[in-house]
Every structure is written in structure tokens, then in C-alpha cells.
Design an enzyme around this catalytic site. Structure first.
Site, short mmCIF file in Angstrom:
data_model
loop_
_atom_site.label_atom_id
_atom_site.label_comp_id
_atom_site.label_asym_id
_atom_site.label_seq_id
_atom_site.Cartn_x
_atom_site.Cartn_y
_atom_site.Cartn_z
CE1 TYR A 154 0.84 -0.77 2.82
CE2 TYR A 154 1.24 1.09 4.29
CZ TYR A 154 1.05 0.59 3.00
OH TYR A 154 1.06 1.44 1.93
CB SER A 155 -2.09 -6.74 7.86
OG SER A 155 -3.33 -6.36 7.36
CB CYS A 335 -7.15 -10.65 5.77
SG CYS A 335 -6.21 -9.12 5.96
CD GLU A 375 -7.67 -5.39 9.46
OE1 GLU A 375 -8.17 -4.86 10.48
OE2 GLU A 375 -6.50 -5.79 9.40
CE1 TYR A 377 -5.06 -4.76 1.45
CE2 TYR A 377 -5.68 -5.54 3.64
CZ TYR A 377 -4.89 -5.63 2.51
OH TYR A 377 -3.92 -6.62 2.45
#
Ligand code: FAD
Length: 377
Positions: A154-155, A335, A375, A377
């Protein structure tokens, strides 16, 4: 609260939870205000339903009347290490942290649920803005009986000082993963995401196994305080940018006095799904020269072709400016969900071609110059 003390010497007790409710007032911090706006400090999210407006506005009004302050942060040793903190805790020996608060931060019309989760690591798992924590949910890994679950990343959505400004907490922005049967459309709780549901259901005081911090791609380059940062997010992809923006506009960090341009593009489904919107709107008000904020609401707005408004449509709208900023050395960050990248890359490629440039060459150059940060996901 009357202000008899000069603001620079004053301390204010603030709840660390988002809504000021007793549930999240686990810890009360003494925060001293020294420079600028308190508006953005307390402007978190009005969608948290139990928001204590009276308490918030009492503190804010008094401070705004006296001065616009930035928040003092401690310990400043967190600025000192030259090396990025990396993998201080690994999956075999995770750190046991404690949940401070869990707040739903989207409105009732948002599809799905997103929570802001504050975790107390007591200063033992330091990190820099843009890094991630790993979380190991409790229970057994169904694919490896007897073994723990795999780590989920988790960012981190706070600065290194955390939402309590004392270096002891980290915040995550987590979307609850639910599963709907594609044929019936019915929710199937047996297939709900393990870790996101564990985090969103957690209660203050619960223990959470964390690893990390990890990741270097999204670290905020701070060598040039006048740099331009173009930040593109879908949904929870906004997490690292919340950290950057707090560092730039909310905290009084002696070694980083940001005076460049920060431009956030945020794509979500509708206005109820906006994340940290009031906090960002506060920066817009307080730092109009240094902050830009564009939203793409796919279910509420139309793009110029009459289709849904996605974040790439906003990028296209401002493509000339964005390309000029990139040519002048701007950093660009992406992101959020993986699915955002193809549409964005197609848009950038088309715009580059319209400008008579090769996108492939430009991308190679941006990567080489370390201007390109992804980044997903
Ligand atoms: P899992 O249990 O891993 O399940 C994954 C998905 O599969 C779920 O949607 C679940 O509903 C579905 N599923 C489960 N069983 C079945 C089945 N039998 N058939 C079909 N589907 C099934 N997420 C955030 O919310 N915020 C962040 O800031 C964030 N940052 C990230 C940063 C990085 C670098 C990475 C790599 C990922 C990040 N993520 C973030 C994603 C996060 O790591 C998790 O992947 C996410 O929360 C889902 O994990 P989970 O344990 O809840 O779901």
C-alpha cells in the site's frame, strides 16, 4: 479559543483522527503553528459523516485570524539520513503496528468504499514520501496451508511525519476490494479481497503486521525546490501525492521549502469518490501560484467527444502546457490502477505526433532524465 499568546509560541491540541470523533481520538498531539495556513491542516474531508465542525472551526478561525501557519514537525532527524529507508522489516519478521483510526473518506454515492487508515509504528518503521508499506493480513494463506498470507503493498499517504506530525504514524488510503459475480451481479463475500477488507474493517487498537518501507520510483526529488511535479492518479493512486503535497504545503520542513509548481490530475468516478478533496482545495486557495488541481469525474462529466471524462482526457486538454513543462525538466508521476496507463500512453503518443515529435524518443529521454515515475497496480 482566544489567542493571547503569539502564534509562533502557541500549541494546539488536535485530534489525530480525520473526523475529530471520540472513536478516532486515540492520541492527541500538541502541534505548534509557525508559518502558514491552518486551513489546509484541518481541511481533511467533509464526507466523514461525524466530522466535528464546531471544534474544527473554532481552532481554524482563531489561527486564521492571527496568521496562516505551517505545522511544525518532529523529529527533524527524519530529514537527516542520506540513504532512503528500505526494507527495514521483511515478511519473515514483520513489525507489529497498531491501528489508530479507520475512516471512510468517500460519500454515499461513491461506487465502492475507500478508507483512510492511520497506523502507529511508534517511529520504528520510518519511510519517505512516495514509499509503500507491506501489510500481512491475519490468517492462513489458502494456497500454502499453515503459512501466512502474502504481503500486500500500500502506498503511504502521509509524509514521513505522519498525520500526527511526530514521525510515529503512517497513513494508508485503501479501497475495499469486493467481488461481484459477473453473471448474476451478486456480491460474493467469500471472494472479497483479504487484506483491503481486513484494513477497512480494523478498529483502533487492532494490531497489524507491516513490512517495508519499499519502493524508490515514487520518491519526491527535492534537489530543486523550484521544480515542477505533474502528478496523475486514478483513485487510491492519489496516496503518494497526498504525502508530497503535505510536505510541500502543510508542513514546516526546514530543509525543503517548495516554491515550484505541483499539478495534480485526479480521476475518480464521481464527486462523492473524490479523495482528500478539501485538503487539496485548501492548497489551491493558499498557494494558487504553486498548485494546480484538475479532476476527471468519469460518471459525471463528458469529454469533448461526448464520452466519459477520464484522466487522459484532462491530460489531452492541457497537453501543450504539459509537453512544454516536460521539455523544461518537469517530473511526471503516474499512480493507480494498471488500466490507466494504456489510455494515457496513447494520448501522449497522439499529442507527440501532432507536435511532430516521436513519443518513443521522448519517453526514452524522460526515463533517462529520471523525469518519468510510474507505480501502477
Ligand atoms: P486479494 O485477496 O488479494 O484479492 C485480489 C482480488 O481478487 C480482489 O478484487 C478479490 O475480490 C478478487 N478475488 C478473490 N477471490 C477470487 C476468486 N476466487 N475469483 C476471482 N476473483 C477473486 N491498493 C489500495 O487500495 N491502495 C493503495 O494505496 C495501494 N497501493 C499499492 C501499491 C503498490 C506498489 C501495489 C503493487 C499495490 C497497491 N495496492 C493498493 C493494491 C493492494 O496491494 C492489493 O492488491 C489490494 O488491496 C487487493 O488486495 P486484497 O488482499 O484485498 O485482495
Amino acid at each position: 479559543m482566544a489567542l493571547s499568546t503569539p502564534l509562533s509560541q502557541m500549541s494546539v491540541a488536535l485530534p489525530t483522527g480525520l473526523d475529530g470523533s471520540s472513536r478516532s481520538m486515540i492520541k492527541v498531539q500538541s502541534v505548534s503553528f509557525t508559518e502558514k495556513s491552518c486551513g489546509s491542516l484541518l481541511r481533511l474531508d467533509s464526507k466523514s459523516r461525524s466530522f466535528n465542525v464546531k471544534q474544527r472551526s473554532t481552532i481554524c478561525m482563531s489561527l486564521q485570524q492571527a496568521s496562516r501557519s505551517k505545522v511544525s514537525v518532529t523529529p527533524l532527524e527524519l530529514e537527516a539520513p542520506k540513504e532512503t529507508p528500505l526494507n527495514l522489516y521483511r515478511p519473515k519478521e514483520p513489525y507489529t503496528a497498531t491501528i489508530v483510526s479507520v475512516e471512510r473518506i468517500v460519500g454515499p454515492q461513491a461506487p465502492g468504499e475507500t478508507c483512510h487508515i492511520v497506523i502507529d509504528h511508534d517511529g520504528n518503521v520510518p519511510y519517505w514520501e512516495g514509499q509503500s508499506y507491506g501489510v500481512i493480513p491475519p490468517g492462513e494463506n489458502p494456497k500454502k496451508p499453515g503459512a501466512p498470507h502474502n504481503v500486500r503493498l500500500y502506498s503511504i499517504a502521509s509524509t514521513r511525519y505522519g498525520d500526527s506530525f511526530d514521525g510515529k504514524t503512517a497513513s494508508l488510503c485503501v479501497r475495499r476490494a469486493l467481488y461481484y459475480d459477473p453473471e448474476t451481479g451478486e456480491e460474493d463475500p467469500s471472494k472479497a479481497g483479504v487484506c483491503s477488507n481486513f484494513l477497512c474493517n480494523a478498529k483502533p487498537g487492532d494490531k497489524v503486521q507491516i513490512t517495508g518501507p519499499s519502493g524508490k520510483v515514487m520518491l519526491l526529488p527535492e534537489d530543486d525546490p523550484k521544480a515542477t511535479h505533474i502528478m496523475i492518479a486514478t483513485g487510491t493512486g492519489v496516496a503518494p501525492y497526498r504525502g508530497y503535497l503535505r510536505r510541500m504545503f502543510m508542513e514546516n520542513v526546514p530543509s525543503f521549502k517548495f516554491d515550484g509548481l505541483s499539478w495534480l490530475f485526479l480521476g475518480v468516478a464521481n464527486s462523492d469518490s473524490l479523495l482528500y478533496d478539501e485538503e487539496f482545495a485548501g492548497y489551491l486557495k493558499d498557494y494558487p501560484e504553486n498548485f494546480r488541481y484538475d479532476k476527471a469525474l468519469s460518471r459525471e462529466e463528458k469529454n469533448k467527444k461526448g464520452g466519459k471524462m477520464y484522466v487522459q482526457d484532462k491530460i489531452e486538454e492541457y497537453s501543450d502546457e504539459i509537453f512544454k513543462l516536460l521539455d523544461n525538466g518537469a517530473h511526471i508521476y503516474f499512480c493507480g490502477l494498471k488500466g490507466m496507463m494504456p489510455g494515457i500512453q496513447d494520448t501522449l503518443k497522439r499529442v507527440a505526433e501532432e507536435r511532430g515529435e516521436s513519443w518513443e524518443q521522448k519517453l526514452t529521454q524522460l526515463r533517462k532524465n529520471k523525469q518519468w515515475h510510474v507505480e501502477v497496480y
